[in-house]
Write an enzyme that holds these catalytic residues in place. Structure first.
Site, PDB file in Angstrom:
ATOM      1  N   TYR A  19       5.897 -12.821   3.340  1.00 40.98           N
ATOM      2  CA  TYR A  19       5.188 -11.667   3.907  1.00 40.98           C
ATOM      3  C   TYR A  19       4.083 -12.090   4.881  1.00 40.98           C
ATOM      4  CZ  TYR A  19       7.249  -9.357  -0.234  1.00 40.98           C
ATOM      5  OH  TYR A  19       8.087  -8.910  -1.210  1.00 40.98           O
TER       6      TYR A  19
ATOM      7  N   HIS B 127      12.118 -16.430  -4.718  1.00 40.41           N
ATOM      8  CA  HIS B 127      12.308 -15.160  -4.006  1.00 40.41           C
ATOM      9  C   HIS B 127      13.780 -14.706  -3.955  1.00 40.41           C
ATOM     10  CE1 HIS B 127      10.153 -12.569  -0.750  1.00 40.41           C
ATOM     11  NE2 HIS B 127      11.069 -11.872  -1.379  1.00 40.41           N
TER      12      HIS B 127
HETATM   13  N1  LIG Z   1      11.529  -9.611  -4.244  1.00 44.53           N
HETATM   14  C1  LIG Z   1      12.006  -9.107  -3.140  1.00 44.53           C
HETATM   15  O1  LIG Z   1      12.989  -9.620  -2.573  1.00 44.53           O
HETATM   16  C2  LIG Z   1      11.380  -7.896  -2.538  1.00 44.53           C
HETATM   17  C3  LIG Z   1      12.025  -7.234  -1.487  1.00 44.53           C
HETATM   18  C4  LIG Z   1      11.432  -6.094  -0.962  1.00 44.53           C
HETATM   19  C5  LIG Z   1      10.220  -5.641  -1.458  1.00 44.53           C
HETATM   20  N2  LIG Z   1       9.590  -6.319  -2.470  1.00 44.53           N
HETATM   21  C6  LIG Z   1       8.278  -5.860  -3.014  1.00 44.53           C
HETATM   22  O2  LIG Z   1       8.401  -4.509  -3.396  1.00 44.53           O
HETATM   23  C7  LIG Z   1       7.387  -3.737  -2.753  1.00 44.53           C
HETATM   24  C8  LIG Z   1       7.831  -2.305  -2.576  1.00 44.53           C
HETATM   25  O3  LIG Z   1       9.041  -2.218  -1.866  1.00 44.53           O
HETATM   26  P1  LIG Z   1       9.173  -1.471  -0.465  1.00 44.53           P
HETATM   27  O4  LIG Z   1       7.915  -1.592   0.287  1.00 44.53           O
HETATM   28  O5  LIG Z   1      10.405  -1.958   0.173  1.00 44.53           O
HETATM   29  O6  LIG Z   1       9.517   0.036  -0.823  1.00 44.53           O
HETATM   30  P2  LIG Z   1       8.985   1.216  -1.753  1.00 44.53           P
HETATM   31  O7  LIG Z   1       7.766   0.867  -2.513  1.00 44.53           O
HETATM   32  O8  LIG Z   1      10.175   1.692  -2.487  1.00 44.53           O
HETATM   33  O9  LIG Z   1       8.652   2.319  -0.665  1.00 44.53           O
HETATM   34  C9  LIG Z   1       7.623   2.139   0.270  1.00 44.53           C
HETATM   35  C10 LIG Z   1       7.712   3.274   1.282  1.00 44.53           C
HETATM   36  O10 LIG Z   1       7.487   4.531   0.651  1.00 44.53           O
HETATM   37  C11 LIG Z   1       6.298   5.130   1.205  1.00 44.53           C
HETATM   38  N3  LIG Z   1       5.561   5.727   0.074  1.00 44.53           N
HETATM   39  C12 LIG Z   1       4.947   5.054  -0.933  1.00 44.53           C
HETATM   40  N4  LIG Z   1       4.402   5.908  -1.809  1.00 44.53           N
HETATM   41  C13 LIG Z   1       4.677   7.158  -1.351  1.00 44.53           C
HETATM   42  C14 LIG Z   1       4.374   8.464  -1.825  1.00 44.53           C
HETATM   43  N5  LIG Z   1       3.676   8.665  -2.942  1.00 44.53           N
HETATM   44  N6  LIG Z   1       4.821   9.531  -1.084  1.00 44.53           N
HETATM   45  C15 LIG Z   1       5.517   9.337   0.059  1.00 44.53           C
HETATM   46  N7  LIG Z   1       5.840   8.126   0.548  1.00 44.53           N
HETATM   47  C16 LIG Z   1       5.418   7.032  -0.150  1.00 44.53           C
HETATM   48  C17 LIG Z   1       5.539   4.049   1.914  1.00 44.53           C
HETATM   49  O11 LIG Z   1       4.854   4.519   3.033  1.00 44.53           O
HETATM   50  P3  LIG Z   1       3.222   4.446   3.182  1.00 44.53           P
HETATM   51  O12 LIG Z   1       2.832   2.999   3.123  1.00 44.53           O
HETATM   52  O13 LIG Z   1       2.969   5.053   4.519  1.00 44.53           O
HETATM   53  O14 LIG Z   1       2.656   5.253   2.045  1.00 44.53           O
HETATM   54  C18 LIG Z   1       6.685   3.114   2.360  1.00 44.53           C
HETATM   55  O15 LIG Z   1       7.253   3.596   3.562  1.00 44.53           O
HETATM   56  C19 LIG Z   1       7.115  -4.510  -1.469  1.00 44.53           C
HETATM   57  O16 LIG Z   1       5.909  -4.157  -0.844  1.00 44.53           O
HETATM   58  C20 LIG Z   1       7.152  -5.916  -1.974  1.00 44.53           C
HETATM   59  O17 LIG Z   1       5.906  -6.251  -2.587  1.00 44.53           O
HETATM   60  C21 LIG Z   1      10.162  -7.428  -3.012  1.00 44.53           C
END
Ligand SMILES: NC(=O)c1ccc[n+]([C@@H]2O[C@H](COP(=O)([O-])OP(=O)(O)OC[C@H]3O[C@@H](n4cnc5c(N)ncnc54)[C@H](OP(=O)(O)O)[C@@H]3O)[C@@H](O)[C@H]2O)c1
Length: 284
Positions: free
Chosen positions: A53, A111
Site C-alpha cells: 500500500y 500477502h
Molecule cells: N489482503 C489483501 O489481499 C487485501 C486486498 C484488498 C483489501 N485489503 C484490506 O481490506 C480493506 C478493505 O477493503 P476495500 O478497501 O477493498 O473495500 P471495502 O472496505 O469493502 O469497501 C471500501 C469502499 O466502500 C466505501 N465505504 C466504506 N464504508 C462505507 C459506508 N458506511 N457507506 C458507504 N460507503 C462506504 C469506501 O468509500 P469511502 O472511503 O469514500 O468511505 C470505499 O469505496 C483494505 O483497505 C485493505 O486494508 C486486503
C-alpha cells in the site's frame, strides 16, 4: 461496541480486535491523519496496512503525531510478493518496523501465496515471531489447498487468514475449513469494495433494522464469526462502520449467506500462486 469487549481470541492466545480500519488507498498525510483520528475516536484499535500500500510510513507518522500508546493499538502489515523468500521477508519486515516507527508488529501476513518462496517466507515469519518482532503470524488469500500444503512443513500454523469476503463472495467452505483449523477468517473488502451497497435486498433488510447497508453487512460478517477490516476515508462512514450494536436473526444471516455469487473484486489466489505476483507479467 467497545474495543475491550469486541475482540477475537487467536489460536496463539492473542486478542485481536474484531473490527479494524483498512487503509488501502489512504495515501496522503491529510487523509491518513483525519481517517486514523476519526477511527481511534470511534473506538477502532486495529489498523490494517501492507508493504504494497506504500503507506506504512504515513500510518507511522500519524500514530506518532496522535500520541497513541503503542500497547493500545493492533497493527497489521503484510509481506509483499516482491519481498518473499527467507532473507527478503526478514529484511522487509525490518523496513516495515522502521516505517511504522514501532519495535514490533501485532500481526504480519503473507500477502498472497506464491509457489516460488512458499515455505521460506513462512519460515521467516516463524523466526520473526521467535525474535519478538512480530506477535502473531498469519496469511492472506490462502485457499484450503495452500493451507494444507503449508501444514506439511510449518512449525506453527497461521492464526489468521485474511481473504476477500462479502455477500457476493461468502467463502462458506473456506471459512468452515479455517474454523476447523483454529484459524480466524478476517474479511478484506468486507463491503465488496462498495459493490454490495446498492443491493435491493440488503437495502430492505438494512431499512428494517434502521441501519445502513454497510452496517448490516459488517454485522453479518461478525455474526458469522469473522473479523473485518472495512476501509473508509470519510469520518462519518468510519464512525458508522464501528456502530454495530444490533443483532440479525438467524434467518436474516442465512438469507445473506445464500446471496453468494462467487464474485471477486480481487485476484484469484491460485492464479497469483502460479504467476508469482498479483498481475500478469508484461511482455516486453
Ligand atoms: N489482503 C489483501 O489481499 C487485501 C486486498 C484488498 C483489501 N485489503 C484490506 O481490506 C480493506 C478493505 O477493503 P476495500 O478497501 O477493498 O473495500 P471495502 O472496505 O469493502 O469497501 C471500501 C469502499 O466502500 C466505501 N465505504 C466504506 N464504508 C462505507 C459506508 N458506511 N457507506 C458507504 N460507503 C462506504 C469506501 O468509500 P469511502 O472511503 O469514500 O468511505 C470505499 O469505496 C483494505 O483497505 C485493505 O486494508 C486486503
Amino acid at each position: 461496541m467497545t474495543a475491550e469487549l469486541d475482540t477475537i481470541k487467536l489460536a496463539d492466545g492473542t486478542k485481536m480486535p474484531t473490527v479494524g480500519l483498512g487503509t488501502y488507498l489512504i495515501n496522503t498525510p491529510e487523509l491518513m491523519d483525519t481517517s486514523i483520528k476519526a477511527a481511534y475516536e470511534a473506538g477502532y484499535r486495529l489498523f490494517d496496512t501492507a508493504q504494497l500500500y506504500r503507506n506504512e510510513d504515513l500510518l507511522g507518522d500519524t500514530l506518532t503525531k496522535l500520541g497513541i500508546a503503542r500497547d493500545q493499538i493492533f497493527i497489521t502489515s503484510k509481506v509483499a510478493e516482491i519481498s518473499q523468500g527467507y532473507d527478503n521477508a526478514i529484511a522487509s519486515i525490518d523496513d516495515s518496523l522502521t516505517r511504522l516507527k514501532t519495535p514490533y508488529l501485532d500481526l504480519v501476513l503473507v500477502h498472497w501465496p506464491v509457489h516460488e518462496h512458499f515455505f521460506e517466507t513462512w519460515k521467516a515469519l516463524e523466526q520473526l515471531k521467535k525474535d519478538g518482532k512480530v506477535r502473531s503470524i498469519g496469511v492472506a488469500n490462502f485457499e484450503m489447498s495452500h493451507l494444507e500444503l503449508l501444514k506439511t512443513q510449518a512449525e506453527e500454523m497461521p492464526v489468521v487468514n485474511q481473504v476477500e469476503c462479502h455477500p457476493y463472495m461468502s467463502q462458506k467452505s473456506l471459512v468452515q475449513f479455517d474454523k476447523e483449523n483454529d484459524i480466524v477468517t478476517q474479511a478484506w473488502s468486507p463491503l465488496g469494495h462498495g459493490a454490495v451497497l446498492d443491493d435491493p435486498m440488503l437495502k430492505k433488510m438494512a431499512a428494517h433494522h434502521n441501519v445502513s447497508v454497510a452496517q448490516l453487512v459488517l454485522r453479518w460478517h461478525t455474526m458469522n464469526g469473522l473479523a473485518v477490516v472495512p476501509k473508509s476515508a470519510n469520518p462519518e462512514r468510519i464512525k458508522e462502520n464501528y456502530q454495530l450494536d444490533f443483532d440479525l436473526t438467524e434467518d436474516e444471516v442465512d438469507m445473506i449467506n445464500i446471496m453468494n455469487r462467487n464474485q471477486r473484486t480481487g485476484r484469484e489466489p491460485e492464479l497469483v500462486y502460479e504467476l508469482g505476483k498479483q498481475y500478469k507479467l508484461r511482455k516486453h
